[in-house]
Design an enzyme around this catalytic site. Sequence first.
Site, PDB file in Angstrom:
ATOM      1  N   SER A 143      36.321  41.848  41.244  1.00  0.00           N
ATOM      2  CA  SER A 143      37.702  42.213  40.904  1.00  0.00           C
ATOM      3  C   SER A 143      37.934  41.867  39.449  1.00  0.00           C
ATOM      4  O   SER A 143      37.397  40.869  38.949  1.00  0.00           O
ATOM      5  CB  SER A 143      38.702  41.455  41.780  1.00  0.00           C
ATOM      6  OG  SER A 143      40.020  41.583  41.283  1.00  0.00           O
ATOM      7  N   TYR A 159      41.634  33.396  45.145  1.00  0.00           N
ATOM      8  CA  TYR A 159      41.034  34.736  45.117  1.00  0.00           C
ATOM      9  C   TYR A 159      40.351  34.988  43.782  1.00  0.00           C
ATOM     10  O   TYR A 159      39.212  35.479  43.724  1.00  0.00           O
ATOM     11  CB  TYR A 159      42.108  35.784  45.372  1.00  0.00           C
ATOM     12  CG  TYR A 159      41.617  37.207  45.405  1.00  0.00           C
ATOM     13  CD1 TYR A 159      41.034  37.735  46.560  1.00  0.00           C
ATOM     14  CD2 TYR A 159      41.723  38.045  44.292  1.00  0.00           C
ATOM     15  CE1 TYR A 159      40.580  39.040  46.603  1.00  0.00           C
ATOM     16  CE2 TYR A 159      41.274  39.350  44.327  1.00  0.00           C
ATOM     17  CZ  TYR A 159      40.710  39.846  45.484  1.00  0.00           C
ATOM     18  OH  TYR A 159      40.257  41.144  45.520  1.00  0.00           O
TER      19      TYR A 159
END
Length: 261
Positions: A143, A159
Amino acid sequence: MDFKNTSYIIMGGTTGMGLSAAIALNDNGANVVVVGRNPESCKKAQETLGDNCIAISGDATEPETMKKAIHMAHDTFGVISGLFHVAGGSGRKWGDGPLDKITLEGWNKTMELNLTSLMLSNQAMTNYFLEHKKEGIILNMGSVLGFSPSPKYFTTHAYAAAKSAIIGFSKSIAAYYAEHNIRVNVIAPSLFITPMAKRAAEDAEILSFLKTKQPLDGGRPGASEDINNAVLMFLHPESRFITGQVLAVDGGWSISEGQYQ
């Protein structure tokens, strides 16, 4: 691109970007085994992909899930060319968020979903390649939040840590197994329309922010199909001289400042 006589496992391949990649591979001649947690999604994926693909349900955080997928792919197709690990998710509902508010459960669950699951699939796939003395490809889903934070709207520090760790992990194993012609790369998308991104995708303020944060093609969230060409490039056998790389498919996110109203 010609993918005849190849087969791939997509962990997290029954919905979203994983399913889109499976369709693209299938359309180009590859056999695909997709794995998803939800049995109903697996059923729909099987109907979408057709007879030369297999959809199975399983939890990516359980070691036996990837082993089962490998056995099924090998027994059915006779060869496994590579793995695309997509499985992961947000830990918000368990307590991920800004560091001063993260719960231990939120941290642990986010790491399990995004990093432990990936380690397990990568380990099993690498062991398969080594056991069969085969070259192969592993493509991991990262990501942009792993290296390009956005503090106002996308503050989930566990995350971000997990996705950053995927880059370090992938580069490290790419270096170690390069002599065996096992290639490992990472795709790092920005905000895409996926089930995990529902919160952001339905927020008018965030969508307005995206106009300048990921400004390509009108400043929109990514669609699952936007990663397909990158996936096909990395997974193709002729990309045999590419390893240890991270490619942002982000609409300009990582090079844009983003403007708040």
